[in-house]
Design a protein around this motif. Structure first.
Motif, short mmCIF file in Angstrom:
data_model
loop_
_atom_site.label_atom_id
_atom_site.label_comp_id
_atom_site.label_asym_id
_atom_site.label_seq_id
_atom_site.Cartn_x
_atom_site.Cartn_y
_atom_site.Cartn_z
N VAL A 152 -35.69 26.21 -11.45
CA VAL A 152 -36.78 26.17 -10.47
C VAL A 152 -37.65 27.39 -10.69
N THR A 153 -38.82 27.38 -10.10
CA THR A 153 -39.72 28.53 -10.18
C THR A 153 -39.88 29.14 -8.79
N VAL A 154 -39.64 30.45 -8.70
CA VAL A 154 -39.80 31.18 -7.44
C VAL A 154 -40.73 32.36 -7.71
N CYS A 159 -36.13 30.42 -12.71
CA CYS A 159 -34.80 30.80 -12.24
C CYS A 159 -33.76 29.76 -12.64
N ARG A 160 -32.56 30.23 -12.92
CA ARG A 160 -31.44 29.37 -13.27
C ARG A 160 -30.46 29.26 -12.10
N LYS A 161 -29.62 28.27 -12.19
CA LYS A 161 -28.76 27.89 -11.06
C LYS A 161 -27.32 28.38 -11.26
N ALA A 162 -26.72 28.82 -10.14
CA ALA A 162 -25.31 29.20 -10.14
C ALA A 162 -24.73 28.88 -8.76
N ARG A 163 -23.42 28.77 -8.73
CA ARG A 163 -22.76 28.42 -7.46
C ARG A 163 -21.45 29.19 -7.33
N TRP A 174 -30.29 30.84 -7.13
CA TRP A 174 -31.24 30.72 -8.23
C TRP A 174 -31.61 32.14 -8.64
N TYR A 175 -31.21 32.50 -9.86
CA TYR A 175 -31.41 33.87 -10.34
C TYR A 175 -32.41 33.90 -11.50
N CYS A 176 -33.05 35.04 -11.65
CA CYS A 176 -34.11 35.19 -12.64
C CYS A 176 -33.65 36.11 -13.77
N GLY A 190 -23.99 39.97 -8.75
CA GLY A 190 -23.11 39.72 -9.88
C GLY A 190 -23.62 38.70 -10.88
N LEU A 191 -24.88 38.28 -10.77
CA LEU A 191 -25.47 37.35 -11.73
C LEU A 191 -26.34 38.10 -12.73
#
Length: 284
Positions: A152-154, A159-163, A174-176, A190-191
């Protein structure tokens, strides 16, 4: 059921009602500056109280320095900045009325809840208000993230996805990778990149970055960390819940005993949306 927005007006109303009749002087201590921030992220934070079926917007700010970081409510950050920019004579001249009406209420102060991260020693101090001020200390937690497909774009950043599952809640973040800072809102971290958006699976908490800045500002040290009662993390949540539900407890008691002569309270309790569920306790 349709959600409705609840602006956190109760603390402000209490402050205004007290302030209208109180022109006594406030003696506000100067906050020492720990250091200047090198990076800041302002988040839109929406909390949803399912019990009340209400959304509560409580925006926050993450400040990052070399040795310290801090996450706090944005209204409190603005008030701290205004008050600490005054010289001592100006601060001491403020009446209770001026402080609460002209500064706290006007700048969206919405309670004391701040987390100070000691990056060198990898510990955090969280200070909260639950009728009185309390704090707890714990090692800085690191979540065990699972990387997932998706993008996604923020704020213009991809940004990429993590759970992860952390203390009773399942979080999607969603981290960049372009912003090489391993932190995010609240305690999430921690990402391999700054967390610009995060939400839990129940919809109780949703964070979205609405502003990034690299112009330095002061990371203040609140001296109350040294003065308020230190409790455990579990006791902190117990106190918060008791304060929340105790607010209207007597009103409900009077209504249940005599519904004819007593108004039905507007809400069951002040909003209560804990970030962590592993410390949940029942209150009477």
């Amino acid at each position: 059921m349709k959600r409705i927005i609840l602006i956190a007006i109760y603390p402000a109303l209490c402050l205004i009602s007290s302030a209208q009749v109180n022109n006594s002087r406030n003696y506000i201590e100067e906050m020492p500056v720990l250091e200047k921030s090198t990076f800041e992220c302002v988040y839109s934070h929406i909390m949803y109280d399912a019990d009340l079926d209400r959304d509560i917007p409580v925006d926050g700010i993450f400040q990052l320095g070399r040795d310290y970081a801090q996450y706090m409510r944005y209204g409190t950050y603005k008030c701290d900045s205004i008050i600490q920019s005054m010289d001592k004579k100006e601060r001491d001249a403020l009446t209770y009325n001026q402080l609460h009406n002209n500064i706290y209420t006007a700048n969206g102060w919405n309670g004391s809840d701040r987390i100070l991260f000691d990056l060198k020693n990898q510990v955090l101090n969280r200070m909260i208000y639950a009728e009185s001020m309390y704090r707890y200390v714990e090692p800085m937690p690191v979540q065990d993230w699972e990387f997932l497909p998706g993008e996604v774009t923020v704020l213009g950043y991809k940004c990429r996805k993590a759970r992860c599952t952390f203390r009773g809640r399942e979080w999607t973040a969603w981290y960049c990778p372009e912003i090489k800072i391993p932190y995010g809102p609240w305690k999430l971290r921690g990402l391999p990149g700054m967390i610009l958006s995060a939400s839990d699976s129940t919809g109780a908490h949703s964070f979205t970055a609405i502003g990034l800045r690299t112009n330095p500002s002061n990371i203040y040290y609140d001296k109350r960390y040294e003065l308020v009662r230190k409790v455990s993390r579990a006791e902190c949540y117990k106190l918060l819940k008791e304060f929340s539900f105790g607010f209207s407890k007597e009103s409900w008691k009077r209504y249940n005993e005599d519904p004819v002569n007593n108004h039905r309270p507007v809400v069951k309790h002040i909003f209560y949306v804990p970030h962590e569920l592993d410390c949940e306790v029942d209150v009477e």
